[in-house]
Design a protein around this motif. Structure first.
Motif, PDB file in Angstrom:
ATOM      1  N   GLY A 245       0.826  -1.212   0.000  1.00  0.00           N
ATOM      2  CA  GLY A 245       0.000   0.000   0.000  1.00  0.00           C
ATOM      3  C   GLY A 245       0.854   1.252   0.000  1.00  0.00           C
ATOM      4  O   GLY A 245       0.569   2.218  -0.716  1.00  0.00           O
ATOM      5  N   LEU A 246       1.929   1.228   0.769  1.00  0.00           N
ATOM      6  CA  LEU A 246       2.836   2.382   0.842  1.00  0.00           C
ATOM      7  C   LEU A 246       3.423   2.683  -0.536  1.00  0.00           C
ATOM      8  O   LEU A 246       3.445   3.833  -0.992  1.00  0.00           O
ATOM      9  CB  LEU A 246       3.956   2.083   1.841  1.00  0.00           C
ATOM     10  N   LEU A 247       3.854   1.623  -1.239  1.00  0.00           N
ATOM     11  CA  LEU A 247       4.387   1.796  -2.586  1.00  0.00           C
ATOM     12  C   LEU A 247       3.332   2.407  -3.506  1.00  0.00           C
ATOM     13  O   LEU A 247       3.618   3.303  -4.303  1.00  0.00           O
ATOM     14  CB  LEU A 247       4.853   0.460  -3.153  1.00  0.00           C
ATOM     15  N   LEU A 248       2.081   1.943  -3.345  1.00  0.00           N
ATOM     16  CA  LEU A 248       1.005   2.465  -4.185  1.00  0.00           C
ATOM     17  C   LEU A 248       0.781   3.953  -3.930  1.00  0.00           C
ATOM     18  O   LEU A 248       0.554   4.730  -4.860  1.00  0.00           O
ATOM     19  CB  LEU A 248      -0.288   1.687  -3.921  1.00  0.00           C
ATOM     20  N   VAL A 249       0.837   4.340  -2.672  1.00  0.00           N
ATOM     21  CA  VAL A 249       0.653   5.751  -2.329  1.00  0.00           C
ATOM     22  C   VAL A 249       1.753   6.585  -2.991  1.00  0.00           C
ATOM     23  O   VAL A 249       1.479   7.600  -3.645  1.00  0.00           O
ATOM     24  CB  VAL A 249       0.675   5.940  -0.796  1.00  0.00           C
ATOM     25  N   LEU A 250       2.984   6.120  -2.849  1.00  0.00           N
ATOM     26  CA  LEU A 250       4.094   6.834  -3.467  1.00  0.00           C
ATOM     27  C   LEU A 250       3.890   6.948  -4.970  1.00  0.00           C
ATOM     28  O   LEU A 250       4.030   8.007  -5.567  1.00  0.00           O
ATOM     29  CB  LEU A 250       5.421   6.116  -3.177  1.00  0.00           C
ATOM     30  N   TYR A 251       3.498   5.842  -5.556  1.00  0.00           N
ATOM     31  CA  TYR A 251       3.301   5.811  -7.002  1.00  0.00           C
ATOM     32  C   TYR A 251       2.219   6.804  -7.414  1.00  0.00           C
ATOM     33  O   TYR A 251       2.373   7.555  -8.388  1.00  0.00           O
ATOM     34  CB  TYR A 251       2.932   4.382  -7.428  1.00  0.00           C
ATOM     35  N   SER A 252       1.094   6.837  -6.648  1.00  0.00           N
ATOM     36  CA  SER A 252       0.014   7.724  -7.081  1.00  0.00           C
ATOM     37  C   SER A 252       0.405   9.194  -6.924  1.00  0.00           C
ATOM     38  O   SER A 252       0.012  10.039  -7.724  1.00  0.00           O
ATOM     39  CB  SER A 252      -1.275   7.405  -6.310  1.00  0.00           C
ATOM     40  N   ILE A 253       1.191   9.492  -5.889  1.00  0.00           N
ATOM     41  CA  ILE A 253       1.645  10.886  -5.728  1.00  0.00           C
ATOM     42  C   ILE A 253       2.554  11.283  -6.893  1.00  0.00           C
ATOM     43  O   ILE A 253       2.364  12.318  -7.538  1.00  0.00           O
ATOM     44  CB  ILE A 253       2.405  11.056  -4.386  1.00  0.00           C
ATOM     45  N   VAL A 254       3.486  10.395  -7.178  1.00  0.00           N
ATOM     46  CA  VAL A 254       4.413  10.691  -8.280  1.00  0.00           C
ATOM     47  C   VAL A 254       3.651  10.854  -9.588  1.00  0.00           C
ATOM     48  O   VAL A 254       3.849  11.816 -10.336  1.00  0.00           O
ATOM     49  CB  VAL A 254       5.472   9.563  -8.394  1.00  0.00           C
ATOM     50  N   SER A 255       2.717   9.941  -9.836  1.00  0.00           N
ATOM     51  CA  SER A 255       2.025  10.014 -11.133  1.00  0.00           C
ATOM     52  C   SER A 255       1.085  11.216 -11.191  1.00  0.00           C
ATOM     53  O   SER A 255       0.849  11.779 -12.255  1.00  0.00           O
ATOM     54  CB  SER A 255       1.273   8.709 -11.415  1.00  0.00           C
ATOM     55  N   PHE A 256       0.553  11.642 -10.014  1.00  0.00           N
ATOM     56  CA  PHE A 256      -0.318  12.826  -9.992  1.00  0.00           C
ATOM     57  C   PHE A 256       0.429  14.048 -10.520  1.00  0.00           C
ATOM     58  O   PHE A 256      -0.085  14.835 -11.286  1.00  0.00           O
ATOM     59  CB  PHE A 256      -0.809  13.062  -8.557  1.00  0.00           C
ATOM     60  N   PHE A 257       1.676  14.170 -10.103  1.00  0.00           N
ATOM     61  CA  PHE A 257       2.442  15.350 -10.515  1.00  0.00           C
ATOM     62  C   PHE A 257       3.116  15.211 -11.871  1.00  0.00           C
ATOM     63  O   PHE A 257       3.215  16.146 -12.624  1.00  0.00           O
ATOM     64  CB  PHE A 257       3.499  15.661  -9.447  1.00  0.00           C
ATOM     65  N   PHE A 258       3.592  14.004 -12.163  1.00  0.00           N
ATOM     66  CA  PHE A 258       4.484  13.901 -13.321  1.00  0.00           C
ATOM     67  C   PHE A 258       3.938  13.125 -14.506  1.00  0.00           C
ATOM     68  O   PHE A 258       4.506  13.170 -15.567  1.00  0.00           O
ATOM     69  CB  PHE A 258       5.828  13.272 -12.893  1.00  0.00           C
ATOM     70  N   VAL A 259       2.873  12.362 -14.303  1.00  0.00           N
ATOM     71  CA  VAL A 259       2.383  11.588 -15.449  1.00  0.00           C
ATOM     72  C   VAL A 259       1.033  12.146 -15.895  1.00  0.00           C
ATOM     73  O   VAL A 259       0.020  11.911 -15.250  1.00  0.00           O
ATOM     74  CB  VAL A 259       2.245  10.091 -15.088  1.00  0.00           C
ATOM     75  N   PRO A 260       1.027  12.943 -16.956  1.00  0.00           N
ATOM     76  CA  PRO A 260      -0.232  13.526 -17.406  1.00  0.00           C
ATOM     77  C   PRO A 260      -1.062  12.515 -18.172  1.00  0.00           C
ATOM     78  O   PRO A 260      -0.741  12.163 -19.303  1.00  0.00           O
ATOM     79  CB  PRO A 260       0.242  14.660 -18.317  1.00  0.00           C
ATOM     80  N   ARG A 261      -2.095  11.952 -17.517  1.00  0.00           N
ATOM     81  CA  ARG A 261      -2.972  11.047 -18.241  1.00  0.00           C
ATOM     82  C   ARG A 261      -4.297  10.944 -17.494  1.00  0.00           C
ATOM     83  O   ARG A 261      -4.409  11.355 -16.345  1.00  0.00           O
ATOM     84  CB  ARG A 261      -2.341   9.665 -18.410  1.00  0.00           C
ATOM     85  N   THR A 262      -5.291  10.372 -18.164  1.00  0.00           N
ATOM     86  CA  THR A 262      -6.617  10.249 -17.562  1.00  0.00           C
ATOM     87  C   THR A 262      -6.633   9.093 -16.563  1.00  0.00           C
ATOM     88  O   THR A 262      -5.685   8.321 -16.478  1.00  0.00           O
ATOM     89  CB  THR A 262      -7.695   9.987 -18.642  1.00  0.00           C
ATOM     90  N   VAL A 263      -7.768   9.008 -15.830  1.00  0.00           N
ATOM     91  CA  VAL A 263      -7.860   8.000 -14.774  1.00  0.00           C
ATOM     92  C   VAL A 263      -7.779   6.585 -15.347  1.00  0.00           C
ATOM     93  O   VAL A 263      -8.612   6.194 -16.155  1.00  0.00           O
ATOM     94  CB  VAL A 263      -9.183   8.143 -13.999  1.00  0.00           C
TER      95      VAL A 263
END
Ligand code: UDP
Ligand code: MG
Length: 326
Positions: A245-263
């Motif tokens: 879960g911790l890895l997922l949280v990190l991943y979603s934060i990173v992708s929120f800022f740096f990966v421009p794409r739809t849900v």
């Protein structure tokens, strides 16, 4: 003979629908025991629905043959317990009634007992062709699991074919509780064990009563009787899922800022729900297994109910003197 003074040996044989084996087994045991010392043979009729009880009644006209008959089927382990309870011998041999535990091995067990062994256990040899590869594999894996999580080491091939000294019998019959797993219990006691290898004999008559379901039940009883570690699975699963879960949280934060794409990510959410759901049910099931056993212990019900013994039969047939016990 057996009523007046305790015999040197008791042979205890659980029997569930073994009508055809009673007479031949009696004959075989009597010839094996003849030179060993005084003995009694105790069959435990575990709720048989064939002619087992009738065969036992007939056999018990011989004073060396005794029996205990349950009101219904209480299971092999309970039959062993009852046999231990009724046995009077200074050494008690436990064995199957179906000839898979060869009577000819008894003198070897007795020799070791006379040399001072308190517990003599037996081990089925591995080149046993009568057991399917599947059964051998699952039993090997099971004992390895029990070895890892339980408080006893049971080698694969261990059978409920053993000789116990009176002292050990008294210890076991003095224990309370329902989860009886004799081959674990005798090891848990901590006395040194002497092991005798044997090759499984051929079942004389009828069929094995140990269906897959009963084997799984016995396996669960064995684990519950010797380990509480499965309860800790919840903790390990929680730790594992927390780190994922911790890895997922990190991943979603990173992708929120740096990966421009739809849900996207529906499938990963479904996967997480499914895995977590399964893990929770598993843990609940394990807790339920132990809670159920606690409930059973608190009820303090007897482990088995005896309908009749050889003493009842003799009392009803030939007057009381026959069944007299000092
Ligand atoms: N047995 C019993 N109660 C049961 C099932 C079996 O007393 O509910 C007895 C059975 O009559 C035999 C011994 O336990 O003497 C071992 O059972 P079985 O031969 O069916 O098992 P297997 O040898 O195939 O493991
Ligand atoms: Mg058998």
């Amino acid at each position: 003979m057996t009523d007046m003074a305790a015999p040197e040996f008791s042979i205890v044989l659980p029997a569930h629908n073994e009508a055809g084996a009673i007479a031949p087994m009696t004959t075989a045991l009597k010839s094996v025991m003849a030179t060993l010392g005084s003995f009694e043979i105790i069959f435990v009729d575990d709720g048989s629905s064939d002619g087992t009880l009738a065969a036992l009644r007939a056999a018990s006209t011989d004073p060396a043959i005794r029996y205990v008959s349950f009101t219904r089927n209480f299971g092999h382990q309970e039959a062993l317990r009852a046999g231990l309870h009724y046995a009077q011998g200074r050494a008690v041999v436990l064995m199957d009634a179906d000839f898979e535990h060869p009577p000819e091995l008894i003198p070897d067990l007795v020799d070791l007992w006379r040399d001072g062994a308190k517990i003599v256990v037996t081990q089925r040899m591995d080149d046993d062709t009568q057991v399917s590869a599947m059964k051998r594999l699952t039993s090997k894996l099971y004992y390895r699991l029990l070895d890892t999580i339980g408080d006893v080491h049971i080698p694969p091939g261990s059978a409920d074919f053993m000789l116990l000294d009176r002292r050990v019998v008294d210890l076991i019959t003095g224990l309370e509780g329902h989860d009886m797993f004799l081959r674990g219990l005798v090891r848990w006691l901590g006395f040194p064990l002497t092991t005798v290898p044997f090759t499984r004999g051929k079942r004389l008559d009828g069929a094995s009563k140990f269906t897959m379901r009963r084997m799984v039940e016995l396996a669960i009883t064995g684990i519950a009787a010797h380990s509480v570690r499965p309860l800790r699975i919840a903790v390990w699963l929680a730790l594992a899922f927390a780190s994922v879960g911790l890895l997922l949280v990190l991943y979603s934060i990173v992708s929120f800022f740096f990966v421009p794409r739809t849900v996207v990510g529906w499938s990963s959410i479904m996967a997480a729900i499914a895995i977590l759901g399964a893990a929770q049910l598993l843990v609940l099931g394990i807790i339920g297994e132990y809670v159920g056993r606690i409930l059973r212990e608190t009820r303090k019900r007897p482990n088995y109910i005896v309908a009749e013994t050889e003493a009842d039969m003799k009392a009803s047939q030939g007057g009381r003197s026959y069944g007299f016990r000092p």
